[in-house]
Write a protein that holds these residues in place. Structure first.
Motif, PDB file in Angstrom:
ATOM      1  N   ALA A 201      13.941   2.218  11.430  1.00 52.07           N
ATOM      2  CA  ALA A 201      14.704   1.798  10.254  1.00 52.07           C
ATOM      3  C   ALA A 201      14.164   0.487   9.686  1.00 52.07           C
ATOM      4  N   MET A 202      13.864  -0.487  10.563  1.00 52.49           N
ATOM      5  CA  MET A 202      13.466  -1.811  10.101  1.00 52.49           C
ATOM      6  C   MET A 202      12.109  -1.795   9.393  1.00 52.49           C
ATOM      7  N   GLN A 203      11.260  -0.821   9.689  1.00 45.47           N
ATOM      8  CA  GLN A 203       9.947  -0.805   9.049  1.00 45.47           C
ATOM      9  C   GLN A 203      10.048  -0.501   7.558  1.00 45.47           C
ATOM     10  N   MET A 204      11.232  -0.052   7.098  1.00 46.75           N
ATOM     11  CA  MET A 204      11.386   0.278   5.680  1.00 46.75           C
ATOM     12  C   MET A 204      11.793  -0.926   4.830  1.00 46.75           C
ATOM     13  N   TYR A 205      12.110  -2.058   5.445  1.00 47.04           N
ATOM     14  CA  TYR A 205      12.479  -3.240   4.666  1.00 47.04           C
ATOM     15  C   TYR A 205      11.372  -3.678   3.705  1.00 47.04           C
ATOM     16  N   PRO A 206      10.101  -3.708   4.115  1.00 46.61           N
ATOM     17  CA  PRO A 206       9.053  -4.053   3.150  1.00 46.61           C
ATOM     18  C   PRO A 206       8.973  -3.077   1.978  1.00 46.61           C
ATOM     19  N   VAL A 207       9.344  -1.811   2.214  1.00 49.80           N
ATOM     20  CA  VAL A 207       9.366  -0.849   1.112  1.00 49.80           C
ATOM     21  C   VAL A 207      10.430  -1.240   0.097  1.00 49.80           C
ATOM     22  N   ALA A 208      11.599  -1.661   0.594  1.00 50.76           N
ATOM     23  CA  ALA A 208      12.655  -2.120  -0.317  1.00 50.76           C
ATOM     24  C   ALA A 208      12.181  -3.332  -1.121  1.00 50.76           C
ATOM     25  N   GLN A 209      11.451  -4.248  -0.466  1.00 55.94           N
ATOM     26  CA  GLN A 209      10.911  -5.406  -1.187  1.00 55.94           C
ATOM     27  C   GLN A 209       9.914  -4.959  -2.252  1.00 55.94           C
ATOM     28  N   TYR A 210       9.084  -4.011  -1.909  1.00 56.18           N
ATOM     29  CA  TYR A 210       8.100  -3.494  -2.864  1.00 56.18           C
ATOM     30  C   TYR A 210       8.792  -2.896  -4.087  1.00 56.18           C
TER      31      TYR A 210
ATOM     32  N   TYR B  69      -0.699   0.676   3.628  1.00 58.15           N
ATOM     33  CA  TYR B  69      -1.965   1.391   3.448  1.00 58.15           C
ATOM     34  C   TYR B  69      -1.839   2.259   2.203  1.00 58.15           C
ATOM     35  N   ARG B  70      -2.961   2.489   1.534  1.00 62.81           N
ATOM     36  CA  ARG B  70      -2.998   3.474   0.451  1.00 62.81           C
ATOM     37  C   ARG B  70      -4.136   4.455   0.740  1.00 62.81           C
ATOM     38  N   ILE B  71      -3.858   5.726   0.488  1.00 66.24           N
ATOM     39  CA  ILE B  71      -4.874   6.748   0.752  1.00 66.24           C
ATOM     40  C   ILE B  71      -5.777   6.890  -0.468  1.00 66.24           C
ATOM     41  N   ALA B  72      -7.058   6.779  -0.227  1.00 66.12           N
ATOM     42  CA  ALA B  72      -8.062   6.949  -1.285  1.00 66.12           C
ATOM     43  C   ALA B  72      -9.204   7.799  -0.726  1.00 66.12           C
ATOM     44  N   SER B  73      -9.499   8.896  -1.406  1.00 66.00           N
ATOM     45  CA  SER B  73     -10.567   9.817  -0.986  1.00 66.00           C
ATOM     46  C   SER B  73     -10.389  10.257   0.459  1.00 66.00           C
ATOM     47  N   GLY B  74      -9.133  10.504   0.822  1.00 68.13           N
ATOM     48  CA  GLY B  74      -8.846  11.020   2.151  1.00 68.13           C
ATOM     49  C   GLY B  74      -8.857   9.999   3.261  1.00 68.13           C
ATOM     50  N   ARG B  75      -8.992   8.704   2.940  1.00 69.42           N
ATOM     51  CA  ARG B  75      -9.047   7.661   3.956  1.00 69.42           C
ATOM     52  C   ARG B  75      -7.921   6.647   3.742  1.00 69.42           C
ATOM     53  N   PHE B  76      -7.497   6.011   4.833  1.00 69.67           N
ATOM     54  CA  PHE B  76      -6.455   4.988   4.761  1.00 69.67           C
ATOM     55  C   PHE B  76      -7.092   3.637   4.429  1.00 69.67           C
ATOM     56  N   ARG B  77      -6.675   3.062   3.314  1.00 66.08           N
ATOM     57  CA  ARG B  77      -7.202   1.751   2.912  1.00 66.08           C
ATOM     58  C   ARG B  77      -6.153   0.689   3.197  1.00 66.08           C
ATOM     59  N   TYR B  78      -6.484  -0.273   4.037  1.00 67.42           N
ATOM     60  CA  TYR B  78      -5.557  -1.312   4.494  1.00 67.42           C
ATOM     61  C   TYR B  78      -5.270  -2.290   3.357  1.00 67.42           C
ATOM     62  N   LEU B  79      -3.975  -2.582   3.126  1.00 68.88           N
ATOM     63  CA  LEU B  79      -3.569  -3.482   2.043  1.00 68.88           C
ATOM     64  C   LEU B  79      -2.893  -4.745   2.549  1.00 68.88           C
ATOM     65  N   GLY B  80      -2.652  -4.853   3.842  1.00 64.88           N
ATOM     66  CA  GLY B  80      -1.999  -6.049   4.375  1.00 64.88           C
ATOM     67  C   GLY B  80      -0.501  -5.870   4.507  1.00 64.88           C
ATOM     68  N   SER B  81       0.184  -6.974   4.802  1.00 66.60           N
ATOM     69  CA  SER B  81       1.622  -6.931   5.079  1.00 66.60           C
ATOM     70  C   SER B  81       2.491  -7.496   3.969  1.00 66.60           C
ATOM     71  N   ASP B  82       1.888  -8.046   2.923  1.00 68.23           N
ATOM     72  CA  ASP B  82       2.659  -8.681   1.849  1.00 68.23           C
ATOM     73  C   ASP B  82       2.934  -7.667   0.737  1.00 68.23           C
ATOM     74  N   PRO B  83       4.221  -7.256   0.546  1.00 71.06           N
ATOM     75  CA  PRO B  83       4.502  -6.271  -0.519  1.00 71.06           C
ATOM     76  C   PRO B  83       4.199  -6.803  -1.912  1.00 71.06           C
ATOM     77  N   GLY B  84       4.125  -8.121  -2.056  1.00 68.38           N
ATOM     78  CA  GLY B  84       3.803  -8.696  -3.358  1.00 68.38           C
ATOM     79  C   GLY B  84       2.348  -8.540  -3.740  1.00 68.38           C
ATOM     80  N   LYS B  85       1.518  -8.193  -2.766  1.00 70.56           N
ATOM     81  CA  LYS B  85       0.089  -8.043  -3.040  1.00 70.56           C
ATOM     82  C   LYS B  85      -0.355  -6.590  -3.013  1.00 70.56           C
ATOM     83  N   VAL B  86       0.602  -5.686  -2.907  1.00 66.43           N
ATOM     84  CA  VAL B  86       0.270  -4.256  -2.857  1.00 66.43           C
ATOM     85  C   VAL B  86       0.126  -3.703  -4.271  1.00 66.43           C
TER      86      VAL B  86
END
Length: 704
Positions: free
Chosen positions: A471-480, A687-704
């Motif tokens: 449940a707690m891992q969804m808090y950054p999604v709410a921030q996003y 992470y964002r998927i691009a061309s079938g691969r996971f691209r790391y974006l970091g932990s800050d929802p403000g920079k996603v």
């Protein structure tokens, strides 16, 4: 919620107590908040009842069984202390009203809502009965309402409490008007008793009155045993099944599984309640969620100093010194096999004590890729430790392959626990396998540290969760969502226990404190109409789509959503951070945003030495969760060294681990001392998927 009484505690375990939710003859129910911010309902038992040794024995047994109930429609036990002067247990908090309160405030439910209620409660009882329990107090007050379905509370626990003090013959256990004839007569009860009570609850929900009338308790009990139920005002379409539930002969009542199958088509995707009840739930949710701020949690680092991981990679020759040299397979009957792999033809020098670390993992089943990533990270960390000249002891690794199967997990863990040389275990790599194994770990007093399993039901005195909960891992999604001003959120639940944990608190938080509109939908595994369900989601014009569920359904939904032409924000939870998601979804996976508790060691500067050492040893890049397993191993090593004992035991290690802070290469680690939950605001990555691969974006929802 009521204010705390003068005798109520301000804290229970690690929970800050916020107020009273209710009170009864044996204790009170309090609202608490964990250091991580999760709300829980805490049942605190009066000390005088706990003085009976038989009470404690039954209480321990029932708490253990209750943890094994797996259904989205029953509130799970997340923490408990059965040994303190005033025993207590904590369950997930549901902010909605009870069925009793809702019908009193808004009147009887419409027939469609009653059918849906019956389907979901039958599913809950099927799980309760499957866990070997009888609820014995199914009544409107024990059914809490939420927008995504009801929650049955007090399952299994009512039995432990009542059995302790009501031991005389001819004593009635339950609530008159909702109990079965066998309960009314003081006879032994089984699952069929709960079905009778369910029939009473559904009659109440449809009419607002008890099917056996009102009046003195004696009169209610007599009518329950001898008179037919009064169902004259129950809608005709509901009457046959309710009548079947209310058969006097237990053998003639349907089972919960039968009811569930009969009513399965009435389990709704959304909107199962009338608007008046939905409004009541929203009001109560907003009120209960607008609570005092979370207090900052300070981990106690007295037991050991925070330690930086080794920053210098080992030479290849030194790393290969302790490579696995043998594999032994032991048959355990049936299809169960337990595989031991030891590092150990070339033993570490005998001048130093040798400790054993266990790994419980899926090394041969559907989660084998993750299990092998765990093993690789652990073996690298152990090799680094064993190569140190200043080490106080050497490590050996024992692995148990559970294949991701709960039955195999139980047998494997029994063997791990029986080896007194094993001081701690890392695992499991499957949620079901972890749950099945906890009882054996608990009985042995053997700590299990999980870097993958975030199921809050698994927290107990030996479990350590080295990541934020589901449940707690969804808090950054709410921030996003807030930072991008997104509203009308389509929240998709796949009807698994994992999906429920991910979506329920997240949805309530967005509604109550975020003020956003939620468009709920369900897509169960292997849904034959998934394309139609995806079109229905898009027809509601969502501002964003959030999927909370297992990887197989996530991939199927991504394909179906792509066919609709929807190109808005698409977000998934950690289960989708799996190579199977882009592999099975294909091009439809591109553009999806994911959250995960696994860092990308190729992108994280703190993990560069680890990545170099991993490539040297394995000649490949480190996969997901290898870095976390590496961290877990160094954490356990640090705690064992801090004990300053020649041969520390598993019993020495457990309390030290819970009081330790550790700065790993993937994240900082600290734990709630009482239940082993992960403490900290970090630990979730985008992470964002691009061309079938996971691209790391970091932990800050403000920079996603």
């Amino acid at each position: 919620m009521q204010p705390l009484g003068s005798g109520d505690p301000a804290r229970i375990g690690t929970y800050r107590v916020l107020g009273r939710l209710g009170a009864g003859g044996m204790g009170v129910v309090l609202l608490g908040r964990s250091p991580g911010g999760a709300l829980v309902a805490i049942k605190l038992i009066r000390a005088e009842y706990a003085e009976d040794a038989s009470f404690r024995a039954r209480f321990r047994r029932e708490v253990d069984i209750a943890r094994q109930v797996r259904t989205r429609y029953a509130v799970p036990v997340v923490d408990a202390d059965t040994e303190t002067a005033s025993p207590w247990l904590a369950t997930e908090f549901v902010p909605g009203p009870s069925l009793a309160d809702a019908t009193a405030a808004t009147g009887p439910l419409p027939a469609a809502s009653v059918r849906a209620l019956g389907a979901m409660l039958a599913e809950a009882l099927d799980a309760v009965h499957g866990a070997g329990m009888v609820h014995r107090d199914v009544k409107p007050g024990n059914v809490l309402l939420a927008l995504d379905g009801p929650r049955l509370i007090d399952f299994g626990i009512a039995r432990a409490l009542d059995d302790t003090v009501l031991t005389a013959t001819d004593v009635v256990i339950g609530s008159p008007g909702f109990l079965s004839p066998e309960q009314a007569q003081g006879r032994p009860v089984g699952p069929a008793s709960d079905i009778f009570s369910l029939g009473c609850v559904l009659a109440w929900a449809a009419t607002g009155v008890r099917p056996f009338g009102t009046g003195p308790v004696e009169a209610l009990l007599f009518r329950t045993v001898h008179d037919p139920a009064d169902l004259a005002t129950v809608p005709a379409e509901l009457r046959p099944l309710i009548e079947a539930c209310l058969a006097k002969d237990p053998a003639r009542r349907p089972t919960a599984a039968t009811l569930r199958a009969t009513w399965a088509e009435d389990t709704p995707a959304d909107g199962w309640l009338p608007p008046a009840v939905t409004h009541l739930i929203a009001e109560r949710s907003a009120t209960m969620l607008a609570l005092p701020d979370i207090e900052a949690t300070q981990a106690d680092a007295a037991a050991t100093r925070p330690v930086e991981p080794p920053q210098r990679p080992l030479a290849r020759r030194r790393l290969l010194t302790y490579v696995t040299a043998g594999v032994a397979t032991v048959a355990t009957g049936g299809s169960t096999a337990w595989i031991l792999m030891r590092d150990e033809k070339k033993q570490p020098p005998s001048a130093k004590p040798v400790l054993r670390l266990g790994l419980q993992a899926d090394l041969s089943g559907p989660g084998a890729a993750t299990g092998k990533a765990h093993e690789q990270g652990i073996r690298l960390a152990l090799a680094e430790h064993n190569a140190r000249k200043d080490r106080a002891f050497a490590w050996q690794l024992t692995t148990a392959d559970d294949g991701g199967d709960p039955d195999r997990a139980t047998e494997a863990v029994r063997r791990l626990a029986a080896d007194d040389r094993i001081v701690a275990v890392i695992g499991a790599t499957g949620t079901d396998a972890a749950g099945a194994a906890l009882t054996s770990y608990d009985e042995a007093g053997l700590t299990v540290l999980s870097v993958l399993d975030g199921d809050i039901r698994h927290m107990n005195r030996v479990f350590l969760c080295a990541r934020p909960s589901n449940a707690m891992q969804m808090y950054p999604v709410a921030q996003y969502l807030g930072l991008h001003d997104l509203d009308d959120i389509a929240l998709i639940d796949d009807e698994t226990e994992y999906g429920r944990q991910v979506t329920r608190l997240f949805g309530e938080g967005l509604r109550g404190t975020g003020g956003r509109t939620i468009l709920p939908a369900t897509i169960p595994p292997d849904a034959p109409d998934i394309d139609a369900r995806a079109r229905a989601v898009v027809a509601r014009k969502p501002g964003a789509v959030v999927f909370g569920g297992e990887v197989k359904t996530a991939a199927a939904f991504a394909r179906a959503l792509s066919k609709t032409g929807y190109r808005g924000p698409r977000i998934a939870s950690q289960a989708a951070h799996d190579p199977r998601f882009p592999a099975e979804a294909g091009a439809a996976a591109d553009g999806w945003l994911l959250v995960s508790t696994a860092t990308d060691p190729l992108a994280a500067p703190s993990a560069r030495p680890f990545t170099r050492a991993f490539r040297t040893r394995y000649r490949t890049d480190p996969p997901s969760f290898a870095a976390e397993a590496y961290d877990a191993t160094h954490l356990i090593t640090t705690c064992a060294e801090a004990l300053h004992r020649p041969n520390p035991t598993r019993h020495d290690l457990t309390p030290t681990l819970r009081k330790t802070t550790y700065k790993g290469i993937s994240k900082p680690y600290a734990f709630e001392p009482e239940n082993g939950g992960y403490v900290g605001s970090t630990g979730v990555f985008f992470y964002r998927i691009a061309s079938g691969r996971f691209r790391y974006l970091g932990s800050d929802p403000g920079k996603v």
